[in-house]
Each structure stands twice: as structure tokens, then as C-alpha cells.
Design an enzyme around this catalytic site. Structure first.
Site, short mmCIF file in Angstrom:
data_model
loop_
_atom_site.label_atom_id
_atom_site.label_comp_id
_atom_site.label_asym_id
_atom_site.label_seq_id
_atom_site.Cartn_x
_atom_site.Cartn_y
_atom_site.Cartn_z
N ARG A 269 1.49 -0.38 10.84
CA ARG A 269 1.59 -2.21 10.84
C ARG A 269 3.35 -2.04 9.51
O ARG A 269 2.82 -0.82 8.64
CB ARG A 269 0.64 -2.15 10.35
CG ARG A 269 0.35 -3.70 9.10
CD ARG A 269 -0.58 -3.92 8.63
NE ARG A 269 -0.47 -5.60 9.61
CZ ARG A 269 -1.13 -6.56 9.18
NH1 ARG A 269 -2.49 -7.01 8.50
NH2 ARG A 269 -0.77 -7.74 10.65
N TYR B 283 1.11 -0.97 0.02
CA TYR B 283 0.29 0.04 -0.39
C TYR B 283 1.01 1.23 -0.08
O TYR B 283 1.92 0.99 0.09
CB TYR B 283 -0.76 0.03 0.98
CG TYR B 283 -2.35 -0.88 1.39
CD1 TYR B 283 -2.74 -0.57 -0.03
CD2 TYR B 283 -2.42 -2.48 1.15
CE1 TYR B 283 -4.20 -2.07 -0.51
CE2 TYR B 283 -3.17 -3.30 1.72
CZ TYR B 283 -3.99 -3.19 0.69
OH TYR B 283 -5.03 -3.82 0.07
N ARG C 134 -6.37 -16.39 9.36
CA ARG C 134 -6.53 -17.09 9.43
C ARG C 134 -7.50 -18.26 10.39
O ARG C 134 -8.78 -18.35 10.22
CB ARG C 134 -6.05 -17.78 8.85
CG ARG C 134 -4.95 -17.63 7.40
CD ARG C 134 -3.51 -18.33 6.82
NE ARG C 134 -2.92 -18.63 5.92
CZ ARG C 134 -2.51 -17.32 5.82
NH1 ARG C 134 -1.50 -16.73 6.74
NH2 ARG C 134 -1.59 -16.83 4.78
#
Length: 199
Positions: free
Chosen positions: A101, A53, A192
Site C-alpha cells: 500500500r 507509517y 467509509r
């Protein structure tokens, strides 16, 4: 908590073709988005500097080919992130939570630059938490410079000051989460494991 990643712009895997004025506008957009989140009742935001990003692309020596103050050296490539942080800190209330992050490798990020970005964030003590996306929390670093070293260990070994360090990447069971915590992380993030059909 709001994740700020695609405030206005998202670019593909290519050079950062932004006019200088557009970079300044991008910085303002992130700061405005954080302020908007605060006014909407959120307790904090996380700046997404991972996974190719826009902030990750500025940090990347591979992607960022700019020749102004936002490209070239590590300090210049990291400049946009720290100017956004400074703007959010000066705009939002003092107890508004701020995190970042980062990708530890891949997505054009050199592990060395990821570690140095983390170190600078921790040393300046300007955020509340650092979220490291490892893709696989138990893997060894791919970068030859760190051959034989735990990728997570490169970050858990840093002096964190008052910053909490979290990691993400293939943490699927409670036992694996415990192993991560025992290895020095302050908290874990699950993706997950939260899916009913994780495959």
C-alpha cells in the site's frame, strides 16, 4: 490477508532516528511477521507503505534525512521496502500473496516518488497487488508537476505486468466503484461505504 504496518515500530512525523543495526532489525521483523502469518494459515500479507507509517517515512524525502544507504536518493529511500519484499519472497512459499500500500501524496510523500515507487514495483513484478491510497479517488493531483492530471490516472497508466492495481479513497456508492473500474483500476477498496454511519 494480514496488513503489516506496525510490526514493532511506529514513529511520529520526524526524522528517522534509527541506528543502522535497528534498520536491519526492522527489515527482519517485517520478514518474520510475514512468515508468522503464513504459518498461521493466512494466504498473504500487505506491506503498509502509506499514511506516515514507518515504510512511508523511509520513502519520504521530507521525513527521511538519513545519510546512509537508506536515505538520500530515491533508490536509497526505497531500499528498505525492496529488501523486505526480497526477504518475504525468499522466506515464504511461492504462492504466498504479497501486496504493498502506498500514499499517492501527503504524509511527506511527493507524488513523483509515489509514482516512481509504484513503477519500480510493477517493473520488477515482485508483488501480486499494489494498493494506492488516494484519499479521494476522483481528485486531481496537488503536485504542480502533475497539475491538471488525475491522481488515479498517474497510476492506472503504468504498465502493470502481472500486478493487480487497486485504489481507495471516498468510493461510497456502487456507481462510483464502477467509475473507478472503468477508469482502469482492477479492484477497489471500501472504507467509509462499509460504515453504517460513514460521517
Amino acid at each position: 490477508m494480514v496488513l503489516l504496518w506496525q510490526v514493532v515500530h511506529h514513529i511520529e512525523w520526524s526524522q528517522l532516528i534509527y541506528y543502522y543495526s535497528e534498520v536491519k532489525q526492522l527489515i527482519d521483523d517485517f520478514i518474520t511477521a510475514a512468515s508468522r502469518a503464513e504459518k498461521s494459515g493466512f494466504d498473504g500479507v500487505e506491506l503498509h507503505g502509506a499514511h506516515s507509517y514507518i515504510l512511508c517515512n523511509f520513502l519520504s524525502a521530507e521525513v527521511n534525512q538519513r545519510e546512509d544507504e537508506y536515505g538520500g536518493s530515491f533508490e536509497n529511500r526505497a531500499r528498505i521496502l525492496f529488501e523486505i519484499i526480497e526477504g518475504i519472497k525468499s522466506t515464504c512459499r511461492s504462492d504466498f500473496i504479497l501486496g504493498v500500500r502506498l500514499s499517492a501524496e501527503k504524509f511527506g510523500m511527493r507524488t513523483e516518488d509515489a509514482v516512481e515507487t509504484a513503477r519500480k514495483l510493477l517493473n520488477q513484478d515482485v508483488i501480486d497487488f499494489l494498493d494506492i491510497s488516494l484519499w479521494d479517488s476522483f481528485k486531481m493531483a496537488d503536485d504542480e508537476k502533475f497539475k491538471g492530471q488525475s491522481l488515479m490516472g498517474l497510476f492506472t497508466s503504468l504498465d502493470r505486468k502481472n500486478v493487480q492495481l487497486g485504489v481507495a479513497g471516498k468510493i461510497r456508492t456502487p456507481k462510483e466503484a464502477e467509475l473507478i473500474m472503468e477508469s482502469g483500476a482492477d479492484w477497489v477498496m471500501l472504507g467509509r461505504a462499509a460504515m453504517l454511519e460513514s460521517d
